[in-house]
Design an enzyme around this catalytic site. Structure first.
Site, PDB file in Angstrom:
ATOM      1  N   PRO A  99      -5.009   4.610   6.357  1.00 56.78           N
ATOM      2  CA  PRO A  99      -3.643   4.064   7.156  1.00 56.78           C
ATOM      3  C   PRO A  99      -2.953   3.435   5.845  1.00 56.78           C
ATOM      4  O   PRO A  99      -3.268   2.506   5.358  1.00 56.78           O
ATOM      5  CB  PRO A  99      -4.108   3.158   7.932  1.00 56.78           C
ATOM      6  N   GLU A 100      -1.562   3.909   6.021  1.00 52.13           N
ATOM      7  CA  GLU A 100      -0.585   3.439   5.043  1.00 52.13           C
ATOM      8  C   GLU A 100       0.731   2.708   5.830  1.00 52.13           C
ATOM      9  O   GLU A 100       0.636   2.694   7.126  1.00 52.13           O
ATOM     10  CB  GLU A 100      -0.248   4.449   3.860  1.00 52.13           C
TER      11      GLU A 100
ATOM     12  N   LYS B 271       0.718  -3.224   4.623  1.00 56.52           N
ATOM     13  CA  LYS B 271      -0.338  -2.557   5.470  1.00 56.52           C
ATOM     14  C   LYS B 271      -1.146  -3.501   6.478  1.00 56.52           C
ATOM     15  O   LYS B 271      -2.281  -3.050   6.953  1.00 56.52           O
ATOM     16  CB  LYS B 271      -1.397  -1.975   4.289  1.00 56.52           C
TER      17      LYS B 271
ATOM     18  N   ARG C 125      -7.640   6.828  -8.958  1.00 60.72           N
ATOM     19  CA  ARG C 125      -7.160   7.764  -7.558  1.00 60.72           C
ATOM     20  C   ARG C 125      -6.934   9.196  -7.929  1.00 60.72           C
ATOM     21  O   ARG C 125      -6.373   9.545  -8.770  1.00 60.72           O
ATOM     22  CB  ARG C 125      -6.004   7.025  -7.233  1.00 60.72           C
TER      23      ARG C 125
END
Length: 312
Positions: free
Chosen positions: A2-3, A59, A302
Site C-alpha cells: 500500500p502506497e 502512508k 529496491r
DNA sequence: ATATGGCCCTGGTTGC
DNA sequence: TGCAACCAGGGCCATA
C-alpha cells in the site's frame, strides 16, 4: 504494497463507513511487533471514543477520535459539542457532517488519534462481526453499530499507534505531500542531493507517500532514469517528474489503487491501477510506448523497473 | 548532515 | 513431486 493511492482509498472507505460510530471494545493480538503503543494502552485509550473522521497522512491512516463519552448509553452518532470551535488553525479540528440531514455542520475537536501504518501487507477492513477473522488479525475494534474494524497483517511490518492529544501533538507526516507541494519546493527537495532520484522519491522525509510502484511509474512517465543522481536533474526534468507523479497518483486513486501482492480496500475489494502499470513488475515485457523490453535493476536496494530507451 | 546496509517477517516462488 | 532455500520490501536503526 500500500502506497499513497491505496492508503487514500482505504482511508476514504473507512471514513465513509465508520465516521460517527463509537468504539465499544478493542482487542489486540499478543505479538510485540505491530505495536508502537503497547496493546493494553491502545485498548484502554480507544474504548468509548467516537470516530470523528479518518484521513491519510503520507502512508499513514489517521483516525481522529473524540473524548470518551460521558454516558455510555449515548447515541452512536453523537458528534460532540455543537457550534464552531474557535481554533480553526488547529490541524486536529475536523469538520464532521451532522448525522441529521439539513441541520448543517458541527465541528468537533479530536482528543486522541489512532494511527495505522499498513507496512507491506497490512489491511484495514470494516466487516460484520460474524465474518471469521482472517489469519494474522492483530486488532479488532467492535463498534456500537455492530460492525468491526479489523487490522490484518501477515508480515507484521505495519504499525499501530495510539496518541492522546492532551499530552502530544497530532500526527504529521515527516515529508511533503506530493499532490499539493509547490513546484519550487519540489525542486528544492532534490537540490545537491547525491543519492539517486529513485532513492530520493522513496525517502519519506522528503516526500511522504511514494513507494516502489509509483516511484517507478512516475519516473517512466517523466522519461528519467531511476539511477540518475537527484541533484543532477534539471528544473525542467523535476517539473516533469512532479507533474507525472501527481498524474499517476491521481489516476491510481480514481482506480482504487494497485492490487499487487494482496492489497484490498476497506471492503475487501481490489483496485485496478495494476492494469495500467507501464514498468512496475513488467520485466521483459515490451514497453507500452516503444516496445523495448522493460529492464529490472537494483537501485537503493529496491527492485527497479524502467525502459532503457524511453528513460535517459 | 547525509547516505548506505542490515534487520524485521511470512507467503509465494524457485531450485534441486 | 516435495521440501527447503530464497526473496520481496517500508521503515527504523546503526554505522560510515
Amino acid at each position: 504494497m500500500p502506497e499513497l493511492p491505496e492508503v487514500e482509498t482505504i482511508a476514504r472507505g473507512v471514513h465513509e463507513r465508520i465516521r460517527g460510530d463509537r468504539i465499544v471494545q478493542a482487542w489486540f493480538s499478543s505479538y510485540p511487533q505491530p505495536f508502537k503503543t503497547p496493546p493494553t494502552q491502545q485498548a484502554a485509550g480507544l474504548e468509548g471514543r467516537t470516530v470523528l473522521g479518518v484521513h491519510r497522512e503520507g502512508k499513514h491512516i489517521v483516525l481522529e477520535l473524540g473524548g470518551v463519552a460521558a454516558h455510555p448509553s449515548q447515541n452512536a452518532r453523537w458528534m460532540g459539542h455543537a457550534g464552531s470551535h474557535p481554533n480553526h488553525k488547529n490541524k486536529n479540528v475536523v469538520r464532521v457532517g451532522h448525522p441529521d440531514p439539513g441541520v448543517g455542520e458541527n465541528e468537533s475537536k479530536a482528543e486522541a488519534q489512532w494511527i495505522v501504518h499498513l507496512g507491506m501487507t497490512g489491511r484495514l477492513l470494516v466487516t460484520a462481526p460474524d465474518v471469521p477473522a482472517a489469519a494474522h488479525t492483530h486488532a479488532r475494534l467492535s463498534l456500537v453499530s455492530g460492525r468491526e474494524l479489523r487490522f490484518v497483517d501477515p508480515r507484521r511490518f505495519g504499525r499501530l499507534e495510539f496518541r492522546d492529544l492532551s499530552g502530544s501533538a497530532g500526527f504529521e507526516a515527516s515529508g511533503a505531500e506530493p499532490l499539493t507541494i509547490a513546484a519550487d519546493k519540489f525542486v528544492a527537495l532534490f537540490r545537491r542531493r547525491k543519492l539517486s532520484i529513485k532513492a530520493a522519491l522513496l525517502n519519506q522525509t522528503l516526500l511522504a507517500g511514494v513507494g516502489n510502484i509509483y516511484a517507478d511509474e512516475s519516473l517512466f512517465r517523466a522519461g528519467i532514469r531511476p539511477g540518475k543522481g537527484a541533484g543532477r536533474l534539471t528544473r525542467v526534468e523535476l517539473e516533469r517528474l512532479r507533474l507525472s507523479l501527481c498524474e499517476v497518483l491521481r489516476h491510481a486513486i480514481r482506480l482504487g489503487g494497485s492490487s499487487v501482492s494482496d492489497y484490498v480496500d476497506a471492503d475487501g475489494v481490489r483496485g485496478f491501477f495494476q492494469l495500467e502499470h507501464c514498468v512496475y513488475q513488467r520485466t521483459g515485457l515490451p514497453c507500452r510506448r516503444c516496445e523495448t523490453p522493460i529492464r529490472r535493476i537494483l537501485v537503493a536496494g529496491r527492485g527497479t523497473h524502467y525502459c532503457p530507451k524511453c528513460q535517459r
